[in-house]
Design a protein around this motif. Sequence first.
Motif, PDB file in Angstrom:
ATOM      1  N   LYS A 253       0.844  -1.200   0.000  1.00  0.00           N
ATOM      2  CA  LYS A 253       0.000   0.000   0.000  1.00  0.00           C
ATOM      3  C   LYS A 253       0.878   1.248   0.000  1.00  0.00           C
ATOM      4  O   LYS A 253       0.650   2.197  -0.762  1.00  0.00           O
ATOM      5  CB  LYS A 253      -0.902  -0.027   1.236  1.00  0.00           C
ATOM      6  N   PHE A 254       1.913   1.241   0.823  1.00  0.00           N
ATOM      7  CA  PHE A 254       2.829   2.385   0.872  1.00  0.00           C
ATOM      8  C   PHE A 254       3.569   2.561  -0.450  1.00  0.00           C
ATOM      9  O   PHE A 254       3.714   3.675  -0.949  1.00  0.00           O
ATOM     10  CB  PHE A 254       3.832   2.238   2.036  1.00  0.00           C
ATOM     11  N   ALA A 255       4.031   1.460  -1.007  1.00  0.00           N
ATOM     12  CA  ALA A 255       4.789   1.543  -2.272  1.00  0.00           C
ATOM     13  C   ALA A 255       3.908   2.085  -3.398  1.00  0.00           C
ATOM     14  O   ALA A 255       4.334   2.936  -4.189  1.00  0.00           O
ATOM     15  CB  ALA A 255       5.332   0.162  -2.635  1.00  0.00           C
ATOM     16  N   LEU A 256       2.655   1.616  -3.463  1.00  0.00           N
ATOM     17  CA  LEU A 256       1.752   2.075  -4.528  1.00  0.00           C
ATOM     18  C   LEU A 256       1.355   3.531  -4.307  1.00  0.00           C
ATOM     19  O   LEU A 256       1.246   4.318  -5.263  1.00  0.00           O
ATOM     20  CB  LEU A 256       0.503   1.192  -4.591  1.00  0.00           C
ATOM     21  N   ALA A 257       1.159   3.921  -3.050  1.00  0.00           N
ATOM     22  CA  ALA A 257       0.828   5.325  -2.754  1.00  0.00           C
ATOM     23  C   ALA A 257       1.960   6.223  -3.230  1.00  0.00           C
ATOM     24  O   ALA A 257       1.721   7.260  -3.880  1.00  0.00           O
ATOM     25  CB  ALA A 257       0.582   5.502  -1.260  1.00  0.00           C
ATOM     26  N   ALA A 258       3.194   5.830  -2.962  1.00  0.00           N
ATOM     27  CA  ALA A 258       4.348   6.643  -3.378  1.00  0.00           C
ATOM     28  C   ALA A 258       4.405   6.725  -4.896  1.00  0.00           C
ATOM     29  O   ALA A 258       4.596   7.804  -5.474  1.00  0.00           O
ATOM     30  CB  ALA A 258       5.630   6.035  -2.805  1.00  0.00           C
ATOM     31  N   ARG A 259       4.216   5.571  -5.561  1.00  0.00           N
ATOM     32  CA  ARG A 259       4.290   5.527  -7.021  1.00  0.00           C
ATOM     33  C   ARG A 259       3.223   6.408  -7.666  1.00  0.00           C
ATOM     34  O   ARG A 259       3.442   6.999  -8.704  1.00  0.00           O
ATOM     35  CB  ARG A 259       4.109   4.074  -7.448  1.00  0.00           C
ATOM     36  N   ASN A 260       2.047   6.485  -7.027  1.00  0.00           N
ATOM     37  CA  ASN A 260       0.928   7.237  -7.606  1.00  0.00           C
ATOM     38  C   ASN A 260       0.775   8.641  -7.018  1.00  0.00           C
ATOM     39  O   ASN A 260      -0.206   9.333  -7.309  1.00  0.00           O
ATOM     40  CB  ASN A 260      -0.375   6.448  -7.414  1.00  0.00           C
TER      41      ASN A 260
END
Length: 324
Positions: free
Chosen positions: A26-33
């Motif tokens: 969730k954190f990785a995808l939030a950062a990516r987006n």
Amino acid sequence: MDAFIAGMPKCELHVHLEGTLEPELKFALAARNGIALPFATAGELRATYDFHDLPSFLAIYYDGMRVLRKEPDFYDLTWAYLAKAHSQNVRYSEMFFDPQAHTARGVSFDTVIRGIRRAQMDAENRLGIRSQLIMCFLRDWSAEFAMATLLESLPYKEWIIGVGLDSDEKNNPPLKFREVFQRAREEGYLLTMHCDVDQDDTTAHIRQCIEDIGVSRLDHGVNTLDDPTLIAMVAERKLGLTICPVSNAYVTGDSKARQIKRFLDLGIRATVNSDDPAYFGGYMTENLLCTQREADLTRDEVTQLMRNAFESTWLPRAAKDRFL
Ligand code: HPA
Ligand code: ZN
């Protein structure tokens, strides 16, 4: 026993892909987006996972999906689940996804399903784990939205084995979706529905699922035991029940492991599954261990649970036999 359970070949029939979204991803995808999360760390986020019933879980579950925006996000989500399942010797999984939770936010159906499908193919080719996809309708939204979603899915029919019904069950009976499921059947989809544990009207909902909708499986369905006529119907039709003990423990305060044992004693096809493992903290192995310990199951009974699962899959007979 623990080593036996960890090593046994497994089959999962009740897992929501969106419920496999671990805080770290969730954190990785939030950062990516470029999405800000109101937490500093994955641990801090995990500490907010404090549910006591179905609605309090669902609020956190839907909020978590905000980070899923693009095709690679759905790929990464699905790949992470299938890799984790493979690490627990899951050989085959039938996975739910909730397209309306994404299309309502402006993410296209095509984006969602292409990401999932690509990960399924990669996992099968690289890891050898097979999977199929079940499209769930959100029962707290309208039947019209469900029907529109069904029609939207038709170009992707080859990628979807069946349809299900999830989300908040209160005041949202199976009959609300009778036409949607009738049309889904005509389109060749197989049918299942959630009958969550200890909800209002659960036994009436189980009866509607069997008599009016004509499901070939029941998701949860533990309250079948409350009514002898339901027990007889489930037994006679050989319906698989996809029970989720760790999830049950969160939502109702009881894993229902003893009820699972009772189903086994009755010769009913109870199966054990993880539901939303990233939120409830248990994948297949942990769910089987929980059930075995709480109901004091023998090796033969644990093996029977897994035979029930392979037998209840939506695979052709010959494919089932290769697993059994
Ligand atoms: N119950 C109902 N709806 C759901 C669940 C569940 O356990 N998980 C995801 N959607
Ligand atoms: Zn579920």
